[in-house]
Design a protein around this motif. Structure first.
Motif, PDB file in Angstrom:
ATOM      1  N   VAL A 470     -80.041 -48.111 -71.097  1.00 22.56           N
ATOM      2  CA  VAL A 470     -78.671 -48.174 -70.586  1.00 22.56           C
ATOM      3  C   VAL A 470     -77.698 -48.447 -71.724  1.00 22.56           C
ATOM      4  O   VAL A 470     -76.616 -47.836 -71.806  1.00 22.56           O
ATOM      5  N   GLY A 471     -78.076 -49.367 -72.625  1.00 21.19           N
ATOM      6  CA  GLY A 471     -77.225 -49.695 -73.762  1.00 21.19           C
ATOM      7  C   GLY A 471     -76.989 -48.508 -74.673  1.00 21.19           C
ATOM      8  O   GLY A 471     -75.853 -48.253 -75.103  1.00 21.19           O
ATOM      9  N   VAL A 472     -78.035 -47.748 -74.973  1.00 18.54           N
ATOM     10  CA  VAL A 472     -77.892 -46.557 -75.827  1.00 18.54           C
ATOM     11  C   VAL A 472     -76.992 -45.529 -75.148  1.00 18.54           C
ATOM     12  O   VAL A 472     -76.070 -44.983 -75.771  1.00 18.54           O
ATOM     13  N   LEU A 473     -77.245 -45.275 -73.865  1.00 25.28           N
ATOM     14  CA  LEU A 473     -76.452 -44.283 -73.122  1.00 25.28           C
ATOM     15  C   LEU A 473     -74.982 -44.667 -73.091  1.00 25.28           C
ATOM     16  O   LEU A 473     -74.096 -43.827 -73.325  1.00 25.28           O
ATOM     17  N   PHE A 474     -74.700 -45.937 -72.823  1.00 22.01           N
ATOM     18  CA  PHE A 474     -73.306 -46.387 -72.735  1.00 22.01           C
ATOM     19  C   PHE A 474     -72.601 -46.223 -74.084  1.00 22.01           C
ATOM     20  O   PHE A 474     -71.450 -45.771 -74.136  1.00 22.01           O
ATOM     21  N   ASN A 475     -73.277 -46.577 -75.178  1.00 23.18           N
ATOM     22  CA  ASN A 475     -72.651 -46.459 -76.494  1.00 23.18           C
ATOM     23  C   ASN A 475     -72.389 -45.009 -76.858  1.00 23.18           C
ATOM     24  O   ASN A 475     -71.373 -44.691 -77.497  1.00 23.18           O
ATOM     25  N   VAL A 476     -73.274 -44.120 -76.474  1.00 27.35           N
ATOM     26  CA  VAL A 476     -73.038 -42.690 -76.707  1.00 27.35           C
ATOM     27  C   VAL A 476     -71.810 -42.228 -75.924  1.00 27.35           C
ATOM     28  O   VAL A 476     -70.969 -41.487 -76.443  1.00 27.35           O
ATOM     29  N   LEU A 477     -71.689 -42.691 -74.677  1.00 20.70           N
ATOM     30  CA  LEU A 477     -70.535 -42.319 -73.864  1.00 20.70           C
ATOM     31  C   LEU A 477     -69.235 -42.861 -74.457  1.00 20.70           C
ATOM     32  O   LEU A 477     -68.190 -42.190 -74.423  1.00 20.70           O
ATOM     33  N   VAL A 478     -69.284 -44.067 -75.018  1.00 17.49           N
ATOM     34  CA  VAL A 478     -68.085 -44.628 -75.660  1.00 17.49           C
ATOM     35  C   VAL A 478     -67.693 -43.799 -76.879  1.00 17.49           C
ATOM     36  O   VAL A 478     -66.507 -43.560 -77.133  1.00 17.49           O
ATOM     37  N   LEU A 479     -68.688 -43.340 -77.655  1.00 15.43           N
ATOM     38  CA  LEU A 479     -68.389 -42.490 -78.813  1.00 15.43           C
ATOM     39  C   LEU A 479     -67.737 -41.178 -78.366  1.00 15.43           C
ATOM     40  O   LEU A 479     -66.810 -40.683 -79.018  1.00 15.43           O
ATOM     41  N   ILE A 480     -68.218 -40.629 -77.253  1.00 15.54           N
ATOM     42  CA  ILE A 480     -67.614 -39.403 -76.712  1.00 15.54           C
ATOM     43  C   ILE A 480     -66.184 -39.680 -76.249  1.00 15.54           C
ATOM     44  O   ILE A 480     -65.251 -38.897 -76.519  1.00 15.54           O
ATOM     45  N   ALA A 481     -66.000 -40.804 -75.554  1.00  9.31           N
ATOM     46  CA  ALA A 481     -64.657 -41.176 -75.082  1.00  9.31           C
ATOM     47  C   ALA A 481     -63.715 -41.414 -76.257  1.00  9.31           C
ATOM     48  O   ALA A 481     -62.537 -41.018 -76.216  1.00  9.31           O
ATOM     49  N   GLN A 482     -64.227 -42.033 -77.310  1.00  9.81           N
ATOM     50  CA  GLN A 482     -63.408 -42.275 -78.502  1.00  9.81           C
ATOM     51  C   GLN A 482     -62.994 -40.958 -79.146  1.00  9.81           C
ATOM     52  O   GLN A 482     -61.863 -40.811 -79.622  1.00  9.81           O
ATOM     53  N   PHE A 483     -63.919 -39.996 -79.187  1.00  3.37           N
ATOM     54  CA  PHE A 483     -63.595 -38.683 -79.771  1.00  3.37           C
ATOM     55  C   PHE A 483     -62.453 -38.031 -78.987  1.00  3.37           C
ATOM     56  O   PHE A 483     -61.495 -37.500 -79.566  1.00  3.37           O
ATOM     57  N   TRP A 484     -62.548 -38.080 -77.662  1.00  8.13           N
ATOM     58  CA  TRP A 484     -61.529 -37.457 -76.812  1.00  8.13           C
ATOM     59  C   TRP A 484     -60.174 -38.142 -76.963  1.00  8.13           C
ATOM     60  O   TRP A 484     -59.142 -37.479 -77.166  1.00  8.13           O
ATOM     61  N   THR A 485     -60.161 -39.462 -76.889  1.00  2.94           N
ATOM     62  CA  THR A 485     -58.881 -40.192 -76.961  1.00  2.94           C
ATOM     63  C   THR A 485     -58.308 -40.195 -78.382  1.00  2.94           C
ATOM     64  O   THR A 485     -57.097 -40.349 -78.550  1.00  2.94           O
ATOM     65  N   ALA A 486     -59.173 -40.049 -79.395  1.00  2.00           N
ATOM     66  CA  ALA A 486     -58.665 -39.950 -80.766  1.00  2.00           C
ATOM     67  C   ALA A 486     -58.047 -38.583 -81.019  1.00  2.00           C
ATOM     68  O   ALA A 486     -57.048 -38.460 -81.733  1.00  2.00           O
ATOM     69  N   LEU A 487     -58.637 -37.552 -80.394  1.00  5.68           N
ATOM     70  CA  LEU A 487     -58.113 -36.196 -80.569  1.00  5.68           C
ATOM     71  C   LEU A 487     -56.853 -35.979 -79.744  1.00  5.68           C
ATOM     72  O   LEU A 487     -55.895 -35.330 -80.204  1.00  5.68           O
ATOM     73  N   PHE A 488     -56.838 -36.542 -78.538  1.00  5.06           N
ATOM     74  CA  PHE A 488     -55.674 -36.408 -77.652  1.00  5.06           C
ATOM     75  C   PHE A 488     -55.267 -37.801 -77.160  1.00  5.06           C
ATOM     76  O   PHE A 488     -55.613 -38.206 -76.049  1.00  5.06           O
ATOM     77  N   PRO A 489     -54.529 -38.557 -77.987  1.00  3.76           N
ATOM     78  CA  PRO A 489     -54.168 -39.937 -77.614  1.00  3.76           C
ATOM     79  C   PRO A 489     -53.269 -39.981 -76.384  1.00  3.76           C
ATOM     80  O   PRO A 489     -52.514 -39.034 -76.109  1.00  3.76           O
ATOM     81  N   VAL A 490     -53.348 -41.082 -75.642  1.00  2.00           N
ATOM     82  CA  VAL A 490     -52.518 -41.275 -74.457  1.00  2.00           C
ATOM     83  C   VAL A 490     -51.049 -41.383 -74.871  1.00  2.00           C
ATOM     84  O   VAL A 490     -50.687 -42.214 -75.706  1.00  2.00           O
ATOM     85  N   GLY A 491     -50.208 -40.525 -74.295  1.00  2.00           N
ATOM     86  CA  GLY A 491     -48.771 -40.597 -74.541  1.00  2.00           C
ATOM     87  C   GLY A 491     -48.330 -40.141 -75.908  1.00  2.00           C
ATOM     88  O   GLY A 491     -47.173 -40.330 -76.286  1.00  2.00           O
ATOM     89  N   GLU A 492     -49.235 -39.503 -76.700  1.00  2.00           N
ATOM     90  CA  GLU A 492     -48.878 -39.059 -78.045  1.00  2.00           C
ATOM     91  C   GLU A 492     -49.380 -37.636 -78.267  1.00  2.00           C
ATOM     92  O   GLU A 492     -50.287 -37.162 -77.576  1.00  2.00           O
ATOM     93  N   LYS A 493     -48.800 -36.977 -79.264  1.00  3.10           N
ATOM     94  CA  LYS A 493     -49.259 -35.653 -79.646  1.00  3.10           C
ATOM     95  C   LYS A 493     -50.474 -35.769 -80.559  1.00  3.10           C
ATOM     96  O   LYS A 493     -50.614 -36.745 -81.290  1.00  3.10           O
ATOM     97  N   PRO A 494     -51.378 -34.778 -80.526  1.00  3.83           N
ATOM     98  CA  PRO A 494     -52.536 -34.805 -81.424  1.00  3.83           C
ATOM     99  C   PRO A 494     -52.098 -34.899 -82.879  1.00  3.83           C
ATOM    100  O   PRO A 494     -51.130 -34.255 -83.302  1.00  3.83           O
TER     101      PRO A 494
END
Length: 566
Positions: A470-494
């Motif tokens: 569960v810990g490995v899976l969750f950390n992988v999902l956080v890395l994916i979420a970080q990639f998405w939010t870093a590429l398209f930040p909330v309320g900002e342009k890429p």
């Protein structure tokens, strides 16, 4: 061997007969069991066996007591991420997003720390999870993860020193940041020159203050929410309806996952301290069990109350670009909204103590990891210098040199420099936690393959291998979420700058892994060939378990209940 021991005994007697000043000077000399100035014989293929022997026989001092480890476990991760960073999380994801993200991150960390506890009790070696990654996964993975982790703590020190100087301006505006940076840098280095005991005693005091502050805020927050503040306004769940429970939808929730992970940084520090603990067999399991209470009480309850008292659209939540500003703390905002004039200064003092605590922990985390890397042949050998008091002096010196970067605070655009400095180690906590879970999974595979049983383990993870998965899976999902939010930040342009500042650690980590593989020819650890002996504590036998059970039956009922949960 006997001649060397007798020579050292005579040397110890001579040192004791000298005056205090001479003994202090002599304490900085190399530890007699370790000569870091010998030429390393580890050329060519990586020698994992030699690395394990050095970390198992590290002369770090074992001076941390049970009370030190308990308070490090309870209050070690309570810092600016909770007191101030939760403000930006609330503004980004709303109160429901904040609670969900912190709950799921806390669940992952519960699994992670139990995995770490099982490994650290059995192998209380120098470097802890750094060594586990090398031993149970691959030396190349251990090299990449450990250097990113060490770099994070090295850069955290100057960041926290600057934050502390900014916090002081609450009372003394107009004074140059360099003045207080100097004071705090000297203070933190002096604490760490007292060795593990200095770190333990200071964290013991810091943690007590932080715990008291969080508990006090929880009680105060309940009173304020119920209308017991000076303005007698009943709040209840008003802000969950207006402006609402969520902000920015699913992307806002994903962004909060990243900041929640940052808030929990340092939770693993008790495992790193295992090699310098007097009795890890007794103290580490208790520290591991307390993670549940730390996450439940100090995080979940406090951020739930914060979400009830402060609306996510309050402009003060994003008041400052600095990493620490009491005006941007949702805890301070809640107190101000209630009309209590004295408490903001008290809250600011708590934030200052939290900043210094994180700075103190950053030196400890960086120096022990770097020293372990040197012992494993993954860093210059001189960085493994340990003196007669068991202090990693060379690593402390390196941390001090990086601490001088805090003087960049005298420039107006220092935040840009620090943003890029933090780009490489920005995801260090995610890499570290994923590595701990992977190490535990691989260890269990090797333990079973080589014919051992779980009954022989001095301490077992409450969630087992499934928790680590569960810990490995969750950390992988956080890395994916970080990639998405870093590429398209909330309320900002890429933006390329913002993306690489948030995600540069991933390509750097991959490059470090591949370079070590190519240069040192390290091999993936096979389950049948894992070293499960070097540095290992005695295994449990049926007689040992029976003796422990008989001791526990003699305990009073209150102690049985307490020890079950704590």
């Amino acid at each position: 061997m006997g001649d060397k021991d007798s020579e050292y005994s005579v040397g110890e007697v001579e040192i004791e007969n000298r005056n205090v000043f001479q003994r202090a000077i002599d304490s900085f000399k190399p530890h007699p069991s370790r000569n870091v100035f010998e030429r390393s014989k580890r050329g060519g293929r990586y020698d994992a066996e030699a690395a394990m022997e050095e970390t198992a026989g590290s002369p770090l001092s074992r001076t941390l007591k049970s009370r030190h480890l308990q308070m490090i476990a309870i209050g070690g991760a309570i810092g600016t991420g909770l007191f101030v960073g939760s403000g930006s999380s609330l503004a980004t994801g709303g109160p429901a997003g904040l609670v969900i993200a912190f709950f799921l991150t806390g669940t992952m960390l519960f699994c992670t720390i139990h995995s770490l506890g099982e490994l650290a009790v059995l192998f209380p070696v120098s470097g802890s999870y750094s060594v586990f990654a090398t031993r149970f996964i691959d030396p190349a993975w251990g090299f990449a993860m450990s250097w990113i982790y060490a770099a994070a703590w090295l850069i955290t020190l100057p960041l926290e020193l600057v934050s502390a100087s900014i916090t002081i301006t609450f009372w003394q505006p107009g004074i140059s940041n360099a003045v207080f940076v100097t004071i705090f840098l000297i203070a933190i280095m002096a604490i760490n020159l007292f060795g593990a005991k200095g770190y333990g005693e200071s964290e013991f005091v810091f943690s007590i203050i932080k715990v008291m502050a969080v508990v006090g805020f929880i009680i105060l927050g309940i009173v304020i929410n119920a209308g017991g503040g000076p303005n007698h306004e009943y709040i209840g769940g008003k802000y969950w309806h207006d402006p609402g429970a969520f902000n920015s939808g699913f992307k806002g929730l994903c962004t909060v996952f990243v900041t929640a992970a940052f808030s929990f940084n340092g939770t693993e520090m008790a495992g790193l301290a295992a090699a310098e603990t007097e009795n890890p067999r007794e103290t580490l399991p208790r520290a591991t069990k307390q993670v549940f209470w730390r996450i439940t009480i100090f995080y979940m309850v406090s951020i739930t109350i914060v979400g009830l008292l402060v609306p996510y659209n309050d402009p003060r939540l994003l008041n400052s670009d600095s990493s620490v500003d009491v005006k941007a703390s949702p805890f301070a905002i809640a107190i101000n909204n209630a009309g209590i004039p004295v408490l903001p200064s008290i809250m600011n003092a708590v934030i200052l103590i939290s900043v210094l605590s994180v700075g103190n922990s950053s030196v400890y985390g960086a120096t022990r990891t770097i020293c372990s890397l040197a012992e494993q042949g993954q860093a210059p050998r001189f960085l493994g210098y340990i003196d007669r008091k068991g202090r990693p002096l060379a690593a402390i010196g390196l941390s001090f040199l990086l601490g001088l970067l805090s003087y960049l605070a005298v420039f107006k655009d220092y935040s840009t420099v620090f943003n890029w400095l933090m780009a490489v180690p920005g995801l260090s906590g995610i890499f570290c936690w994923m590595s701990i879970n992977l190490s535990h999974i691989r260890f269990r595979q090797g333990w079973k393959k080589q014919g051992y049983t779980l009954d022989q383990l001095p301490f077992q993870s409450a969630v087992g291998v499934y928790g680590s998965c569960v810990g490995v899976l969750f950390n992988v999902l956080v890395l994916i979420a970080q990639f998405w939010t870093a590429l398209f930040p909330v309320g900002e342009k890429p933006s390329a700058d913002s993306f690489f500042q948030a995600y540069l650690a991933v390509p750097v980590g991959i490059c470090c892994f591949l370079l070590f593989k190519f240069i040192r020819h390290s091999r993936f650890a096979k389950a049948s060939e894992m070293d499960l002996v070097t540095g290992r504590r005695p295994l449990m036998t049926p007689e040992d378990w029976e003796e422990e059970r008989l001791q526990q039956t003699a305990w009073p009922k209150w102690k049985k209940v307490y020890r079950f949960w704590c």
